[in-house]
Enzyme design. Structure first.
Site, PDB file in Angstrom:
ATOM      1  N   VAL A 120     -21.862 -13.554  -4.550  1.00 52.39           N
ATOM      2  CA  VAL A 120     -22.035 -15.005  -4.610  1.00 52.39           C
ATOM      3  C   VAL A 120     -22.488 -15.366  -3.189  1.00 52.39           C
ATOM      4  O   VAL A 120     -21.682 -15.408  -2.268  1.00 52.39           O
ATOM      5  CB  VAL A 120     -20.732 -15.722  -5.018  1.00 52.39           C
ATOM      6  CG1 VAL A 120     -20.915 -17.232  -4.968  1.00 52.39           C
ATOM      7  CG2 VAL A 120     -20.307 -15.283  -6.423  1.00 52.39           C
ATOM      8  N   PRO A 121     -23.794 -15.581  -3.007  1.00 53.58           N
ATOM      9  CA  PRO A 121     -24.400 -15.520  -1.677  1.00 53.58           C
ATOM     10  C   PRO A 121     -24.181 -16.740  -0.778  1.00 53.58           C
ATOM     11  O   PRO A 121     -25.121 -17.450  -0.417  1.00 53.58           O
ATOM     12  CB  PRO A 121     -25.879 -15.312  -1.996  1.00 53.58           C
ATOM     13  CG  PRO A 121     -26.064 -16.018  -3.294  1.00 53.58           C
ATOM     14  CD  PRO A 121     -24.792 -15.773  -4.053  1.00 53.58           C
ATOM     15  N   CYS A 122     -22.945 -16.951  -0.365  1.00 52.08           N
ATOM     16  CA  CYS A 122     -22.649 -18.056   0.547  1.00 52.08           C
ATOM     17  C   CYS A 122     -23.329 -17.853   1.902  1.00 52.08           C
ATOM     18  O   CYS A 122     -23.559 -18.821   2.632  1.00 52.08           O
ATOM     19  CB  CYS A 122     -21.147 -18.242   0.701  1.00 52.08           C
ATOM     20  SG  CYS A 122     -20.268 -16.802   1.325  1.00 52.08           S
ATOM     21  N   HIS A 123     -23.697 -16.615   2.231  1.00 52.48           N
ATOM     22  CA  HIS A 123     -24.379 -16.346   3.491  1.00 52.48           C
ATOM     23  C   HIS A 123     -25.768 -16.978   3.539  1.00 52.48           C
ATOM     24  O   HIS A 123     -26.332 -17.151   4.615  1.00 52.48           O
ATOM     25  CB  HIS A 123     -24.476 -14.838   3.757  1.00 52.48           C
ATOM     26  CG  HIS A 123     -25.238 -14.078   2.730  1.00 52.48           C
ATOM     27  ND1 HIS A 123     -24.679 -13.685   1.522  1.00 52.48           N
ATOM     28  CD2 HIS A 123     -26.524 -13.637   2.710  1.00 52.48           C
ATOM     29  CE1 HIS A 123     -25.585 -13.032   0.820  1.00 52.48           C
ATOM     30  NE2 HIS A 123     -26.714 -12.987   1.515  1.00 52.48           N
TER      31      HIS A 123
END
Length: 163
Positions: A120-123
């Site tokens: 889950v690409p919060c970056h």
């Protein structure tokens, strides 16, 4: 809850989950047992796909996810899944996608509580001015991930460039 560990270019990774899906993925400061325990069957797909991601051969993930969180957090995490590999989005733009521009602090807080590192690409969420902002795994990891995905250029000297 089952646990698996793997090595990554960013340090040791712990993956937890069960037959319903992966609940959490995070970088950890642990010493791996020797020999490393076998990966439980329900977590094997996650380990394999993360290894492929770090090898540069995978851009999306398709194993079952089962993170615990509030309805609002789940909504934010679902919106994060729509941010494509190799791109970034500002917190404000993410908030607009969710439909409430005034909820930017709540969106940022939910982003910070994302339990599924990388997948889950919060970056991929950055400041409106293009700056890298807080990241639970450390800004150096965020920078590495964005460079790995092609969203940030590497400098001419092999060092990563911060804006």
């Amino acid at each position: 809850m089952l646990t698996a560990y793997m090595n990554s270019p960013l340090g040791p990774v712990r993956i937890t989950g069960d037959d319903l899906g992966v609940a959490a993925i995070s970088c950890v400061d642990v010493t791996f047992p020797d020999p490393m325990p076998d990966v439980p069957d329900p977590l094997q797909g996650a380990v394999t796909q993360l290894e492929e991601y770090f090898a540069g051969t995978r851009q999306t993930f398709n194993f079952a996810l089962n993170p615990a969180g509030t309805a609002f957090q789940q909504k934010v995490w679902q919106a994060l899944l729509d941010v494509p590999f190799g791109t970034t989005l500002s917190y404000l733009a993410l908030t607009r996608r969710i439909g409430d521009e005034k909820a930017i602090r709540a969106v940022a807080a939910a982003n910070g509580k994302n339990p599924l590192w990388i997948v889950v690409p919060c970056h991929r969420i950055i400041g409106s001015d293009g700056s890298l902002t807080g990241y639970a795994g450390g800004l150096w990891r965020k920078q590495w991930l964005l460079t790995h995905e092609g969203a940030l250029p590497a400098s001419k000297h092999g060092q990563l460039s911060l804006f």
